[in-house]
Motif scaffolding. Sequence first.
Motif, PDB file in Angstrom:
ATOM      1  N   ARG A   1       3.302  -2.319   2.043  1.00 19.64           N
ATOM      2  CA  ARG A   1       4.629  -2.533   1.452  1.00 19.64           C
ATOM      3  C   ARG A   1       5.432  -3.557   2.257  1.00 19.64           C
ATOM      4  NH1 ARG A   1       7.988   2.796   0.516  1.00 19.64           N
ATOM      5  NH2 ARG A   1       8.513   2.486   2.701  1.00 19.64           N
TER       6      ARG A   1
ATOM      7  N   ARG B   1      21.939  -0.329  -8.342  1.00 21.02           N
ATOM      8  CA  ARG B   1      21.238  -0.656  -7.093  1.00 21.02           C
ATOM      9  C   ARG B   1      20.369  -1.888  -7.250  1.00 21.02           C
ATOM     10  NH1 ARG B   1      16.877   0.030  -3.323  1.00 21.02           N
ATOM     11  NH2 ARG B   1      15.432   0.000  -5.062  1.00 21.02           N
TER      12      ARG B   1
ATOM     13  N   LYS C   1      12.025  -3.578   0.564  1.00 19.41           N
ATOM     14  CA  LYS C   1      12.935  -2.872   1.470  1.00 19.41           C
ATOM     15  C   LYS C   1      13.833  -3.900   2.160  1.00 19.41           C
ATOM     16  CE  LYS C   1      12.287   1.254   3.895  1.00 19.41           C
ATOM     17  NZ  LYS C   1      13.168   2.164   3.183  1.00 19.41           N
TER      18      LYS C   1
ATOM     19  N   TYR D   1      20.460  -2.345   0.844  1.00 15.23           N
ATOM     20  CA  TYR D   1      21.181  -1.242   1.490  1.00 15.23           C
ATOM     21  C   TYR D   1      22.654  -1.606   1.672  1.00 15.23           C
ATOM     22  CZ  TYR D   1      16.545   0.516   1.712  1.00 15.23           C
ATOM     23  OH  TYR D   1      15.306   0.956   1.322  1.00 15.23           O
TER      24      TYR D   1
ATOM     25  N   GLU E   1      16.339   6.114  -8.715  1.00  8.28           N
ATOM     26  CA  GLU E   1      16.073   6.662  -7.375  1.00  8.28           C
ATOM     27  C   GLU E   1      17.249   7.539  -6.973  1.00  8.28           C
ATOM     28  OE1 GLU E   1      13.977   4.378  -4.522  1.00  8.28           O
ATOM     29  OE2 GLU E   1      14.466   2.514  -5.536  1.00  8.28           O
TER      30      GLU E   1
ATOM     31  N   ALA F   1      18.595   6.676  -0.756  1.00  7.39           N
ATOM     32  CA  ALA F   1      17.458   5.981  -0.147  1.00  7.39           C
ATOM     33  C   ALA F   1      16.223   6.875  -0.188  1.00  7.39           C
ATOM     34  CB  ALA F   1      17.800   5.555   1.265  1.00  7.39           C
ATOM     35  N   ALA F   2      15.926   7.375  -1.386  1.00  3.31           N
ATOM     36  CA  ALA F   2      14.725   8.207  -1.586  1.00  3.31           C
ATOM     37  C   ALA F   2      14.316   8.089  -3.058  1.00  3.31           C
ATOM     38  CB  ALA F   2      15.022   9.664  -1.240  1.00  3.31           C
ATOM     39  N   ASN F   3      13.090   8.415  -3.343  1.00  5.76           N
ATOM     40  CA  ASN F   3      12.675   8.522  -4.748  1.00  5.76           C
ATOM     41  C   ASN F   3      13.131   9.871  -5.272  1.00  5.76           C
ATOM     42  OD1 ASN F   3      10.068   6.741  -3.489  1.00  5.76           O
ATOM     43  ND2 ASN F   3      11.014   6.003  -5.360  1.00  5.76           N
TER      44      ASN F   3
ATOM     45  N   LEU G   1      11.697   1.398  -5.334  1.00  3.80           N
ATOM     46  CA  LEU G   1      10.825   1.309  -4.165  1.00  3.80           C
ATOM     47  C   LEU G   1       9.641   2.253  -4.360  1.00  3.80           C
ATOM     48  CD1 LEU G   1      11.072  -0.143  -1.270  1.00  3.80           C
ATOM     49  CD2 LEU G   1      11.265   2.187  -0.457  1.00  3.80           C
TER      50      LEU G   1
ATOM     51  N   GLY H   1       7.630   4.542  -3.055  1.00  4.37           N
ATOM     52  CA  GLY H   1       7.709   5.359  -1.848  1.00  4.37           C
ATOM     53  C   GLY H   1       6.371   5.961  -1.413  1.00  4.37           C
ATOM     54  N   VAL H   2       6.195   6.001  -0.107  1.00  2.58           N
ATOM     55  CA  VAL H   2       4.984   6.618   0.460  1.00  2.58           C
ATOM     56  C   VAL H   2       5.053   8.133   0.256  1.00  2.58           C
ATOM     57  CG1 VAL H   2       3.615   6.924   2.559  1.00  2.58           C
ATOM     58  CG2 VAL H   2       4.789   4.751   2.142  1.00  2.58           C
ATOM     59  N   THR H   3       6.252   8.704   0.420  1.00  2.00           N
ATOM     60  CA  THR H   3       6.403  10.151   0.227  1.00  2.00           C
ATOM     61  C   THR H   3       6.132  10.501  -1.241  1.00  2.00           C
ATOM     62  OG1 THR H   3       8.157   9.945   1.859  1.00  2.00           O
ATOM     63  CG2 THR H   3       7.902  12.100   0.823  1.00  2.00           C
TER      64      THR H   3
ATOM     65  N   ALA I   1      12.601  12.357  -2.412  1.00  2.77           N
ATOM     66  CA  ALA I   1      11.394  12.279  -1.585  1.00  2.77           C
ATOM     67  C   ALA I   1      11.425  10.970  -0.810  1.00  2.77           C
ATOM     68  CB  ALA I   1      10.143  12.344  -2.462  1.00  2.77           C
ATOM     69  N   GLY I   2      11.466  11.084   0.507  1.00  2.00           N
ATOM     70  CA  GLY I   2      11.502   9.875   1.328  1.00  2.00           C
ATOM     71  C   GLY I   2      11.138  10.197   2.759  1.00  2.00           C
ATOM     72  N   THR I   3      10.875   9.165   3.542  1.00  2.00           N
ATOM     73  CA  THR I   3      10.474   9.378   4.935  1.00  2.00           C
ATOM     74  C   THR I   3      11.606  10.009   5.731  1.00  2.00           C
ATOM     75  OG1 THR I   3       8.921   7.569   4.831  1.00  2.00           O
ATOM     76  CG2 THR I   3       9.686   8.188   7.022  1.00  2.00           C
TER      77      THR I   3
HETATM   78  N1  PLP Z   1      13.720   4.493  -2.142  1.00  2.00           N
HETATM   79  C1  PLP Z   1      14.493   3.862  -1.255  1.00  2.00           C
HETATM   80  C2  PLP Z   1      15.550   2.953  -1.753  1.00  2.00           C
HETATM   81  C3  PLP Z   1      14.304   4.055   0.123  1.00  2.00           C
HETATM   82  O1  PLP Z   1      15.068   3.444   1.020  1.00  2.00           O
HETATM   83  C4  PLP Z   1      13.279   4.932   0.548  1.00  2.00           C
HETATM   84  C5  PLP Z   1      13.055   5.173   1.973  1.00  2.00           C
HETATM   85  O2  PLP Z   1      12.247   4.580   2.579  1.00  2.00           O
HETATM   86  C6  PLP Z   1      12.475   5.571  -0.429  1.00  2.00           C
HETATM   87  C7  PLP Z   1      12.733   5.319  -1.760  1.00  2.00           C
HETATM   88  C8  PLP Z   1      11.346   6.477  -0.036  1.00  2.00           C
HETATM   89  O3  PLP Z   1      10.258   5.741   0.439  1.00  2.00           O
HETATM   90  P1  PLP Z   1       9.277   6.344   1.537  1.00  2.00           P
HETATM   91  O4  PLP Z   1       8.806   7.635   1.015  1.00  2.00           O
HETATM   92  O5  PLP Z   1       8.198   5.329   1.646  1.00  2.00           O
HETATM   93  O6  PLP Z   1      10.065   6.481   2.779  1.00  2.00           O
END
Ligand code: PLP
Length: 355
Positions: free
Chosen positions: A97, A186, A196, A201, A232, A235-237, A256, A258-260, A300-302
């Motif tokens: 990513r 957004r 990212k 942000y 979203e 800052a998470a899905n 985004l 997301g990895v999570t 869901a996010g890191t």
């Molecule tokens: N969406 C946004 C806008 C984010 O900033 C994040 C955080 O990294 C995520 C989604 C979740 O992504 P990830 O699970 O890779 O952290």
Amino acid sequence: MTTETLDIKITKTNHSRLAETDFDNLVFGHTFADHMFVADYADGEWKNFQIVPYGEIGLSPAISALHYGQAFFEGLKAYKHEDGTVSVFRPDKNAARFNKSAQRLCMPDLPEDIFVQSIAALVDVDRDWVPTAENHSLYIRPFMFATDPYLGVVPSKTYKFMVLTGPVGPYFSKPLRVKIETEYTRAAEGGFGYAKAAGNYAGAMLPTRRAVEQGFDQMIWTDAKEHLYAEEMGAANVMFVLDGTLVTPSTRDTILDGVTRNTVLAIARDWGMPIEERRVSIAEIIEGAKSGKLTDAFGAGTAATIAPVGSIFYEGEEYHLSDPASREFSTKLFKKLNDIRYGRVADEHGWNYTV
Ligand code: PLP
Ligand code: COI
């Protein structure tokens, strides 16, 4: 993935801040480990790989990152297992990513093995900074920015890649009061919401501040065109369980990847749960909240990990969801995720990268 060992010059601090750090009262992003990683891009290649004590860096005030936002970042975490093993969660996904973001912002690719090796080397140097408590981890922040001291609106020819780390605890402490955002946007189609990029942000700060002033913790972003579909959550899905199916907005150029999110979908698939990645309308979420078919909703996010939604506010009404402690899916999911990351169960997908 690893091809060659990276030649990294390591300069260690002669004053570790570890002993004076209060691991019981960590605020996200405030505490940094002793060292950081730095590399330079010039003449078409990455060079000068270094690990140095964490601290200030000197830069020209004319760098394009400051003026035109040629800057982006990643976020991932390292976990300490009971036997002392330290592992980084899915760094290959963040490496891939990283380059998607770089390409969208006209910045150079960083070979994936350099990304992973830099992080592994830095985490290794500061492995004593990886917390041991449940729901605690070492947050890893890789980033790249343009460094040409030149005000022309063109891609820079020089860049820095850096990595910071710092111990963190839970990001959210309670179920979230969430507003459906129908005024601000957004990301729009054709834009760079999937990257990212630092600018994504910055643009979210005013809407977030407004939402917080109105008493909300987060917002669910909606599509730029009609504000009718969920995109979203902060800052998470965002993910929902609707009538027994795990439903989440499909990734597109406004979202985004997301990895999570990807990890949650893989676990749900392993469990044989029905999954739908598609456009998700606000109408069906509200309908589900009213009828009781919406049994789970979470970010869901890191940083956020699995962050339960407590209530959803839309068109003047607040819809309260079930008590997160009683939610079957996200409770089981959160436990499974932690068990994998802390090495308590078999890592069947090979997600833990041991340092
Ligand atoms: N969406 C946004 C806008 C984010 O900033 C994040 C955080 O990294 C995520 C989604 C979740 O992504 P990830 O699970 O890779 O952290
Ligand atoms: C992450 O989850 O890593 C993020 O990037 C969120 C961050 C903006 C706090």
